[in-house]
Design an enzyme around this catalytic site. Structure first.
Site, PDB file in Angstrom:
ATOM      1  N   HIS A  18       0.838  -1.205   0.000  1.00 24.03           N
ATOM      2  CA  HIS A  18       0.000   0.000   0.000  1.00 24.03           C
ATOM      3  C   HIS A  18       0.871   1.252   0.000  1.00 24.03           C
ATOM      4  O   HIS A  18       0.620   2.203  -0.745  1.00 24.03           O
ATOM      5  CB  HIS A  18      -0.895   0.049   1.253  1.00 24.03           C
ATOM      6  CG  HIS A  18      -1.960  -0.971   1.301  1.00 24.03           C
ATOM      7  ND1 HIS A  18      -2.139  -1.788   2.402  1.00 24.03           N
ATOM      8  CD2 HIS A  18      -2.933  -1.312   0.420  1.00 24.03           C
ATOM      9  CE1 HIS A  18      -3.174  -2.580   2.193  1.00 24.03           C
ATOM     10  NE2 HIS A  18      -3.672  -2.318   0.993  1.00 24.03           N
ATOM     11  N   LYS A  42     -17.254  -6.194   5.408  1.00 25.44           N
ATOM     12  CA  LYS A  42     -16.075  -6.846   5.991  1.00 25.44           C
ATOM     13  C   LYS A  42     -16.094  -6.702   7.507  1.00 25.44           C
ATOM     14  O   LYS A  42     -16.654  -5.765   8.039  1.00 25.44           O
ATOM     15  CB  LYS A  42     -14.787  -6.213   5.444  1.00 25.44           C
ATOM     16  CG  LYS A  42     -14.525  -6.502   3.984  1.00 25.44           C
ATOM     17  CD  LYS A  42     -13.174  -5.950   3.581  1.00 25.44           C
ATOM     18  CE  LYS A  42     -12.863  -6.273   2.132  1.00 25.44           C
ATOM     19  NZ  LYS A  42     -11.532  -5.791   1.746  1.00 25.44           N
ATOM     20  N   ARG A  91      -2.198  -5.744  -8.210  1.00 24.59           N
ATOM     21  CA  ARG A  91      -1.151  -6.722  -7.928  1.00 24.59           C
ATOM     22  C   ARG A  91      -1.023  -7.731  -9.062  1.00 24.59           C
ATOM     23  O   ARG A  91       0.049  -8.192  -9.370  1.00 24.59           O
ATOM     24  CB  ARG A  91      -1.453  -7.484  -6.637  1.00 24.59           C
ATOM     25  CG  ARG A  91      -1.358  -6.646  -5.400  1.00 24.59           C
ATOM     26  CD  ARG A  91      -1.857  -7.412  -4.224  1.00 24.59           C
ATOM     27  NE  ARG A  91      -3.280  -7.671  -4.439  1.00 24.59           N
ATOM     28  CZ  ARG A  91      -4.141  -7.981  -3.507  1.00 24.59           C
ATOM     29  NH1 ARG A  91      -3.737  -8.128  -2.270  1.00 24.59           N
ATOM     30  NH2 ARG A  91      -5.403  -8.171  -3.773  1.00 24.59           N
ATOM     31  N   SER A 129      -3.500  -7.534   2.768  1.00 27.10           N
ATOM     32  CA  SER A 129      -3.767  -7.390   4.202  1.00 27.10           C
ATOM     33  C   SER A 129      -4.197  -8.726   4.809  1.00 27.10           C
ATOM     34  O   SER A 129      -3.836  -9.039   5.943  1.00 27.10           O
ATOM     35  CB  SER A 129      -4.842  -6.334   4.424  1.00 27.10           C
ATOM     36  OG  SER A 129      -4.372  -5.072   4.031  1.00 27.10           O
TER      37      SER A 129
END
Length: 159
Positions: A18, A42, A91, A129
């Protein structure tokens, strides 16, 4: 005209991947607002306040970066902040489909706002994460993939 970009995410927790995107964005835009999303879908490990605090500490040396949080639609937040861009990190190809859909709806809702995709540094392409939390849960050393302040916060969470 001042270029202002919003770099949104849940940042639960912030990783060096990040920070790579944030710092690279800060070298391109006059101002970058790192915006922590209140995501009702979440169950985060860190509260929004904790994530904002961790990000503030991790980005304290980036003079043109500020940290904030928001609820609701990203495009509404971007407009509220008078930003003209959104920064998203990618990514892998698997990230692209979701990000393209999000960018498309944002473009429909805010045609004046551009989305910029940045490929992550290869050193961090595996990093998320979720992976960080999984590794930290077993007391493994995460100091080379998260800022020191985050490594310490994860140790406290898993004690």
């Amino acid at each position: 005209m001042t270029s202002i970009a919003v770099c949104p995410g849940s940042f639960d927790p912030v990783t060096l991947g990040h920070l790579d995107i944030i710092s690279r964005g800060a070298s391109v835009f006059d101002k970058v607002i790192v915006a922590v999303l209140h995501n009702r879908n979440k169950q985060p490990m860190f509260t929004v306040e904790e994530r904002v605090s961790l990000l503030c500490e991790a980005t304290k040396d980036l003079e043109n970066v500020e940290v904030d949080s928001f609820n609701g639609l990203l495009i509404d937040y971007v407009k509220e902040k008078k930003a003209n861009a959104i920064i998203r990190g990618l990514r892998a190809v698997s990230d692209f489909e979701y990000e393209m859909q999000a960018a498309s709806i944002n473009k429909k809702l805010g045609p004046e706002i551009e989305t910029f995709f940045m490929m992550t540094n290869n050193h961090y392409s595996y990093l998320s994460s979720s992976i960080v939390k999984e590794v930290a849960k077993y007391n493994a050393d995460v100091s080379d993939i998260v800022p020191n302040v985050v490594a310490e916060a994860l140790k406290k969470k898993f004690k």
